[in-house]
Design an enzyme around this catalytic site. Sequence first.
Site, short mmCIF file in Angstrom:
data_model
loop_
_atom_site.label_atom_id
_atom_site.label_comp_id
_atom_site.label_asym_id
_atom_site.label_seq_id
_atom_site.Cartn_x
_atom_site.Cartn_y
_atom_site.Cartn_z
N LYS A 286 0.85 -1.19 0.00
CA LYS A 286 0.00 0.00 0.00
C LYS A 286 0.89 1.24 0.00
CE LYS A 286 -4.07 1.96 2.28
NZ LYS A 286 -5.08 1.79 3.35
N GLU A 375 -19.27 -5.54 10.77
CA GLU A 375 -20.18 -4.76 11.62
C GLU A 375 -21.19 -5.64 12.34
OE1 GLU A 375 -18.45 -2.19 8.49
OE2 GLU A 375 -19.57 -4.08 8.41
N ARG A 403 -25.40 -1.81 8.13
CA ARG A 403 -25.12 -3.20 7.75
C ARG A 403 -25.42 -4.16 8.90
NH1 ARG A 403 -19.43 -3.48 4.75
NH2 ARG A 403 -20.65 -4.57 3.19
#
Length: 639
Positions: A286, A375, A403
């Site tokens: 990244k 979640e 969610r």
Amino acid sequence: MESQYKLLSQIDSPDDVKKLSLQQLVELSAELRQFIIDVVSENPGHFASSLGVVELTVALHYVYNTPYDRIVWDVGHQAYGHKILTGRRDVFHTNRKYKGISGFPKRAESPYDAFGVGHSSTSISAALGMSVASKLKLENRNIVAVIGDGALTGGMAFEALNHGGSINPNMLVILNDNNISIDPSVGALKEYLLDITTSKTYNKLKDEVWDILGRIDRLAPKTRSVIQKIENAVKSALLKQSNLFESMGFRYFGPVDGHDVVYLAKILKDLKDIPGPKLLHIVTVKGKGYSPAENNQTVFHAPGLFDKETGERIKDSSGKPTPPKYQDVFGETLVELAEKNPKIVGITPAMATGCSLNIMINKMPDRAFDVGIAEQHAVTFSAGLAAEGLIPFCNIYSTFMQRAYDQVIHDVALQNLPVIFCLDRGGLVGDDGATHHGAYDLAYMRSVPNMTVSAPMNEEELRNLMYTAQLELKGPISIRYPRGIGVMVDWRKPFQKVEIGKGRVLRTGSDIAILTIGHVGNLASVAADRLEADGVGVFHADMRFVKPLDEELLTRVGKEFKTVITVEDGCLPGGFGSAVLEWFNDNGYSVKVVRLGIPDVFVEHGTQKELYAECGFDIDNIYKTAKKYASSKAKLRVG
């Protein structure tokens, strides 16, 4: 443009990428990476994620016939290179700006954006649906899902793999493994992927047998089946465990270097000829190619303005003290409370830095939990903690809490468990746009039995609500607050208990009543100053609670005023204003309620100030609305 980006300046669509030689792909990748650095350093957005998939992006558009072939990006943080190569290079500087292009893939924006995203772990499900649709329509599309190792921790990704492996779709999943989402990846899956990427014996043998096993689909079906079994047995023996993806029905290839664009292009071309469900595991860094981002990946996920030469982030240089971010007030306050109350624990689904739970994780690692992008699990895990007598502060962004709504109802509220939901990014969040606005939590939480619904107007109120919740509540509560800074420089006040369901009267004028919930009360206060300068007496109450409402305060307002203005940074249908309107109607008060808030549309991206104005509840609109409906006895200034 042409002098600095000799190849990129000629790329107006993926068709232009296909005209390049394999070696030119290396040069194009370098130019694309530099272009992202140049633009994003001056026009803030997500950054390190796109740098990490530059080579993959170039290879995908070189090999596949997009947009006929579908590329589905997970979350979309990493899709800047994709946007630049698909006709949006010259408008890329408008990324995330008001009326500019979106920071995420968006179907309405380009035919190359196969699926709109912003939330995590959706790519494999969407790609699977597209693959099945292609088969039913007798089309021959290639379908590719690109998902990161962080997003793979979301349960939905595993549900899609489980289903996909059983119906034999012709699709490719590319696992972009960089060991980080925003914060470092967590959990057993991280360790599993690490085993694969660091097994020298496995990788050596994989390279040696690649050519043989990669061509098994040209063999007779029975021979192919035998060799596949041998391949799986070899992989399992070397890794001392079965391959997770193979066990779910996906042929596994990798791991391979995700920054070798020539090799990636060759592999992707080979995989196009292999039917059925496949997974290519690539290893990337990244922030690749920009050392400040490589060395500080969390900060450079979305760094804001920065000096591209030094990597130094550009901050406000006024020298004036500024209020803290609400998220930092939450993080610091939670540690204060936890130091005094050993029952307090903290939970977040992969947003430790974003919500500032990292402060508690660093100080009390055994009492603060980053559960990954999950979640639903975060909510039910919190319910289990509460069932055993602990006091969980479950911090989830408002948009992501959507969610886990079933878990809120079934696992928490139905059992009346005292879980404290701290909903960060409540309301309009700004340049992340429609996928991230926290528009609905006031409405969806107030409809749940046993739930207390609150929103602080400032940092001190946030502290006091958190303090009260861990002392007083016997059931669940949501405490929502916005993205960004508050209004108090001197915010660390002594804790005070808040009476549940009681608001605060801030002004007692007699011409117009304004009832507010949350941070937007500060906008109403400024508008009230202007109104009073015009001779309009304003009654302003910070209600603090949407549920239960302060009935004593509403009774007073219902008796004294003919018109009431409600202001909320949330959706109008079913929200705070609706709750006030319902209460007046149910209790026999003939009061006109004028509701200001987010209309019944999906609001796009822009600064919070621009979006407040667009939705009609900024300072000017509150002022104009109140002035319009003020009592005729008010001494209005002409003009």
